[in-house]
Design a protein around this motif. Structure first.
Motif, short mmCIF file in Angstrom:
data_model
loop_
_atom_site.label_atom_id
_atom_site.label_comp_id
_atom_site.label_asym_id
_atom_site.label_seq_id
_atom_site.Cartn_x
_atom_site.Cartn_y
_atom_site.Cartn_z
N LYS A 208 -18.38 9.60 38.38
CA LYS A 208 -18.27 8.09 38.58
C LYS A 208 -19.49 7.56 37.37
O LYS A 208 -18.89 6.88 36.85
CB LYS A 208 -19.24 7.85 40.03
N PHE A 209 -20.56 8.48 37.11
CA PHE A 209 -21.28 7.50 36.13
C PHE A 209 -20.93 7.38 34.26
O PHE A 209 -21.23 6.51 33.94
CB PHE A 209 -22.75 8.18 35.99
N LEU A 210 -19.51 8.42 34.54
CA LEU A 210 -19.52 8.34 33.12
C LEU A 210 -17.81 7.29 32.71
O LEU A 210 -17.05 7.15 31.75
CB LEU A 210 -18.74 9.51 32.47
N ASN A 211 -17.71 6.27 33.80
CA ASN A 211 -16.82 5.33 33.70
C ASN A 211 -17.94 3.83 33.03
O ASN A 211 -17.55 2.91 34.35
CB ASN A 211 -15.68 5.12 34.78
N GLN A 212 -18.24 3.91 32.47
CA GLN A 212 -18.95 2.38 31.71
C GLN A 212 -18.48 3.03 30.22
O GLN A 212 -18.93 3.89 29.56
CB GLN A 212 -20.30 2.97 32.24
N GLY A 213 -18.87 1.52 29.36
CA GLY A 213 -18.74 1.17 28.24
C GLY A 213 -19.39 0.72 27.45
O GLY A 213 -19.35 -0.75 28.25
#
Length: 231
Positions: free
Chosen positions: A98-103
């Protein structure tokens, strides 16, 4: 990926043959409906467009007539065969962690109306920089030629996620939009006074000591990791 699709569609075809049912009809019956829940915990709230898309493709391709023609050909020819298929495809646009889904993204507007964008995605020939320039240009109401994109660097946008999972356009596009929205909020009065001309508005805002730089951020909503509920 393709291997997973081939595996599952082979299962669907085998089930259809066992039931004496057309494979396309079986796929139609098993398409997602509003309220259905995926194996990874996501509840589909509005997927009514799926059936409309399916029906449009089926009609515009003249699928039914062409499929029947292929079957008729097969009945008349022992050694040569023809086939026509149709299948829906679901492809997850996110990381299962989940934590990778940020930009993030950084957007500067200059007093001549040009724009500089930096984002956390890596350009590797897939056109990501071009997409981000187009997103920025569309949001700010300028020509794409006015927008330049810097090569990715963590001194501009830190803690970046991998450019993978078919998610980068969504993540960094959302971050660019967030940054542009902040800038448009600041520039609103100046754009109104200058007939929407970004260069004139930016110069007037600069003379009024208005910040023309913004950091944008986007986190994919309504997702969770494998085996978790969305939060």
């Amino acid at each position: 990926g393709p291997q997973g699709i081939f595996f599952m569609e082979s299962i669907i075809d085998r089930v259809a043959r066992s039931l004496g049912m057309d494979g396309v009809k079986l796929r139609e019956l098993n398409m997602y409906r509003n309220g259905d829940k995926a194996h990874f915990g996501q509840t589909f709230e509005d997927v009514s467009h799926l059936q409309a898309c399916w029906d449009h493709v089926k009609a515009s391709s003249d699928f039914t007539r062409r499929h029947e023609a292929a079957l008729e050909f097969n009945r008349a020819n022992r050694w040569r065969k023809r086939a026509l298929g149709m299948m829906p495809t679901k492809f997850g646009i996110s990381f299962t962690t989940k934590f990778l889904n940020q930009g993030g993204a950084l957007v500067h507007i200059y007093t001549d109306g040009t724009v500089l964008v930096s984002h956390g995605g890596v350009e590797m020939g897939q056109g990501l920089h071009t997409k981000m320039a187009q997103v920025c240009a569309a949001k700010l109401g300028v020509e794409a030629s006015k927008v330049s994109v810097l090569e990715t660097s963590t001194d501009k946008v830190p803690n970046t996620s991998p450019t993978a999972a078919s998610a980068s356009s969504d993540l960094y596009g959302g971050a660019v939009v967030d940054a542009c929205n902040q800038l448009l909020d600041r520039l609103g009065p100046y754009l109104s006074k200058n007939d929407g001309d970004l260069a004139k508005a930016a110069l007037a805002a600069h003379l009024d000591r208005v910040d023309l730089s913004a950091h944008g951020f986007y986190a994919t909503p309504d997702i969770g990791g494998v085996g978790t509920q969305k939060t």
